[in-house]
Design an enzyme around this catalytic site. Structure first.
Site, PDB file in Angstrom:
ATOM      1  N   THR A 188     -36.076  52.174 -66.736  1.00 30.80           N
ATOM      2  CA  THR A 188     -35.495  53.340 -67.413  1.00 30.80           C
ATOM      3  C   THR A 188     -33.995  53.164 -67.639  1.00 30.80           C
ATOM      4  O   THR A 188     -33.427  53.805 -68.513  1.00 30.80           O
ATOM      5  CB  THR A 188     -35.699  54.619 -66.580  1.00 30.80           C
ATOM      6  OG1 THR A 188     -35.284  54.339 -65.238  1.00 30.80           O
ATOM      7  CG2 THR A 188     -37.152  55.069 -66.570  1.00 30.80           C
ATOM      8  N   SER A 195     -21.791  28.674 -50.103  1.00 24.40           N
ATOM      9  CA  SER A 195     -22.728  29.696 -49.653  1.00 24.40           C
ATOM     10  C   SER A 195     -23.654  29.071 -48.631  1.00 24.40           C
ATOM     11  O   SER A 195     -24.065  27.909 -48.791  1.00 24.40           O
ATOM     12  CB  SER A 195     -23.545  30.197 -50.841  1.00 24.40           C
ATOM     13  OG  SER A 195     -24.718  30.848 -50.381  1.00 24.40           O
ATOM     14  N   ASP A 220     -28.389  48.536 -60.360  1.00 22.09           N
ATOM     15  CA  ASP A 220     -28.180  47.772 -59.126  1.00 22.09           C
ATOM     16  C   ASP A 220     -26.722  47.780 -58.703  1.00 22.09           C
ATOM     17  O   ASP A 220     -26.384  48.026 -57.540  1.00 22.09           O
ATOM     18  CB  ASP A 220     -28.619  46.308 -59.317  1.00 22.09           C
ATOM     19  CG  ASP A 220     -30.083  46.200 -59.685  1.00 22.09           C
ATOM     20  OD1 ASP A 220     -30.771  47.238 -59.690  1.00 22.09           O
ATOM     21  OD2 ASP A 220     -30.530  45.080 -59.978  1.00 22.09           O
TER      22      ASP A 220
HETATM   23  P1  ADP Z   1     -32.424  39.055 -57.345  1.00 20.73           P
HETATM   24  O1  ADP Z   1     -31.115  39.579 -57.813  1.00 20.73           O
HETATM   25  O2  ADP Z   1     -33.549  40.006 -57.596  1.00 20.73           O
HETATM   26  O3  ADP Z   1     -32.419  38.594 -55.928  1.00 20.73           O
HETATM   27  P2  ADP Z   1     -31.859  37.107 -59.373  1.00 20.73           P
HETATM   28  O4  ADP Z   1     -32.655  36.002 -59.960  1.00 20.73           O
HETATM   29  O5  ADP Z   1     -31.268  38.125 -60.267  1.00 20.73           O
HETATM   30  O6  ADP Z   1     -32.762  37.775 -58.229  1.00 20.73           O
HETATM   31  O7  ADP Z   1     -30.636  36.507 -58.560  1.00 20.73           O
HETATM   32  C1  ADP Z   1     -30.819  35.451 -57.658  1.00 20.73           C
HETATM   33  C2  ADP Z   1     -29.716  34.423 -57.881  1.00 20.73           C
HETATM   34  O8  ADP Z   1     -28.461  34.966 -57.437  1.00 20.73           O
HETATM   35  C3  ADP Z   1     -29.917  33.174 -57.071  1.00 20.73           C
HETATM   36  O9  ADP Z   1     -30.742  32.252 -57.760  1.00 20.73           O
HETATM   37  C4  ADP Z   1     -28.479  32.652 -56.956  1.00 20.73           C
HETATM   38  O10 ADP Z   1     -28.075  32.015 -58.152  1.00 20.73           O
HETATM   39  C5  ADP Z   1     -27.675  33.943 -56.841  1.00 20.73           C
HETATM   40  N1  ADP Z   1     -27.455  34.328 -55.421  1.00 20.73           N
HETATM   41  C6  ADP Z   1     -27.818  35.481 -54.835  1.00 20.73           C
HETATM   42  N2  ADP Z   1     -27.429  35.504 -53.526  1.00 20.73           N
HETATM   43  C7  ADP Z   1     -26.820  34.324 -53.291  1.00 20.73           C
HETATM   44  C8  ADP Z   1     -26.216  33.723 -52.132  1.00 20.73           C
HETATM   45  N3  ADP Z   1     -26.169  34.348 -50.966  1.00 20.73           N
HETATM   46  N4  ADP Z   1     -25.682  32.486 -52.282  1.00 20.73           N
HETATM   47  C9  ADP Z   1     -25.725  31.850 -53.459  1.00 20.73           C
HETATM   48  N5  ADP Z   1     -26.292  32.358 -54.565  1.00 20.73           N
HETATM   49  C10 ADP Z   1     -26.827  33.568 -54.500  1.00 20.73           C
END
Ligand code: ADP
Ligand code: MG
Length: 386
Positions: free
Chosen positions: A48, A80, A180
């Site tokens: 939405t 990370s 979000d």
């Molecule tokens: P969601 O947001 O639902 O978890 P997304 O595909 O939108 O899934 O985002 C995931 C991506 O965000 C990962 O593939 C990575 O690129 C990035 N990401 C998220 N958290 C981390 C982290 N702690 N360290 C490194 N990259 C991260």
């Protein structure tokens, strides 16, 4: 397992400490600031937000912590715990990977006048990636909050959320709405956030955690088709709005009976907007059975009209709905795998979690994960005294 406030505080403190220690280890100096941003689960109102509708997410006690310090040479180095090594932005071959989020936040913060020069960053997280709990928004809001601390100036909650949404659009190629980032930046502890994605107005919806528990049920089904399905549905909503002569589906009250894809999607959005408001009222009134029924209706609409749930989510939700002590269950987030959200009676929460994991496994052969989450506050940052 019931989660109480002090457990949420402990989880926050532990991950901040890990980020600080790992930063010191990797960069050979102490961080100047740390920031922490929660993941989120959407209680109701999916697909939405990009039609300027209503959503009702809650920030959860899974966190991304970022430790950082300014560099004099203008370069940005980031690491990370998910990736292991420190990379210098601009020197990595992999700018399509996770570092694009870092690049995006740093660039857009500089554009917004938060100038810090170069940066060293270390990231720790307990938000699972790619499960629909918004680890990418937690990462972006966490980094933006850290930069606010280092720059000594705050953008304001919604401006920060919009900046992080632009990172998803312009650097990650994900055409997401504002939900979000808004809840991760601005949630209040103990409450979910009823957000009007047109006006960006928010209302707190208190969750009485002595009566109910919110459970996240991860299907562990990879969201392989999620990106293309999301873009398809978004296009279908835009087409329906065009055919109905409105700027967005927010302005539609009744959808004509036609059953083609754009009109089915429109019917979901219009009925879901009404459900979000009704759900908020039911929760405010402590009418848990009614709130649960509205969640079940939402799942049916996402399954039958929006057609975005997929087999694993349908299985998880059906298993949950048949367990004693569950008020309601639905998929949450973008769909096609990822997580469901379950509203359960507090005193049954632990048993529901166990029974649901077992029922899902025996039905699908897949091992899911079910855990209770707590409504925590949004992102915050701190200067570290030297
Ligand atoms: P969601 O947001 O639902 O978890 P997304 O595909 O939108 O899934 O985002 C995931 C991506 O965000 C990962 O593939 C990575 O690129 C990035 N990401 C998220 N958290 C981390 C982290 N702690 N360290 C490194 N990259 C991260
Ligand atoms: Mg994401």
């Amino acid at each position: 397992m019931p989660v109480n406030q002090s457990q949420a505080d402990d989880a926050r403190a532990a991950i901040l400490e890990r980020a600080t220690a790992a930063f010191t280890d990797r960069f050979g100096r102490k961080p100047e600031a740390v920031a922490i941003a929660p993941g989120r689960v959407n209680l109701i109102g999916d697909h939405t937000d990009y039609s300027e509708g209503f959503v009702l997410p809650m920030a959860i006690d899974r966190f991304t912590a970022v430790a950082g310090a300014v560099r004099g040479d203008g370069s940005v180095r980031a690491g990370s715990s998910r990736e292991g090594r420190v990379v210098t932005l601009g020197e990595v071959d992999d700018e399509g990977g996770w570092t694009r989020y870092v690049r995006g936040v740093v660039d857009l913060c500089a554009g917004a006048g938060l100038l810090v020069g170069g940066l060293d960053l270390w990231i720790e997280s307990s938000v699972p990636t790619g499960s629909g709990l918004s680890s990418s928004a937690a990462l972006c809001v966490g980094i933006a909050t850290l930069i606010e601390m280092l720059a000594g100036r705050s953008l304001g909650v919604m401006a920060k959320a919009e900046l992080c949404q632009r990172v998803e659009h312009e650097y990650a190629g994900v055409p997401c709405g504002i939900m979000d980032q808004a809840v991760i930046a601005g949630a209040e502890a103990g409450s979910a956030m009823l957000l009007d994605c047109r006006s960006l107005g928010v209302e707190r919806v208190e969750i009485d955690e002595s009566e109910v528990a919110v459970l996240v049920a991860d299907t562990r089904q990879p969201r392989t088709l999620a990106g293309s399905a999301y873009a398809d549905r978004r296009r279908a909503c835009e087409e329906a709005a065009g055919r109905l002569g409105v700027r967005s589906l927010r302005d539609v009250r009744d959808v004509p009976g036609s059953d083609d894809e754009p009109m089915r999607c429109a019917r979901h959005v219009v009925t879901e907007n009404a459900r979000v408001l009704a759900f908020g009222e039911a929760v405010n009134a402590g009418q848990w059975a009614k709130a649960g029924e509205i969640m079940n209706d939402s799942h049916a609409s996402l399954r039958d009209d929006f057609r975005i749930t997929g087999e694993s989510l349908d299985a998880m939700v059906e298993c949950a709905q048949s367990i004693d002590g569950v008020y309601g269950a639905r998929m949450t987030g973008a769909g096609m795998g990822g997580c469901a959200v379950v509203l359960a009676r507090r005193e049954r929460a632990e048993r529901v979690s166990r029974e649901l994991a077992a029922a899902y496994e025996s039905r699908t052969g897949r091992i899911g994960e079910v855990f209770a989450v707590r409504a925590v506050g949004g992102a915050s940052g701190f200067l570290v005294s030297s």
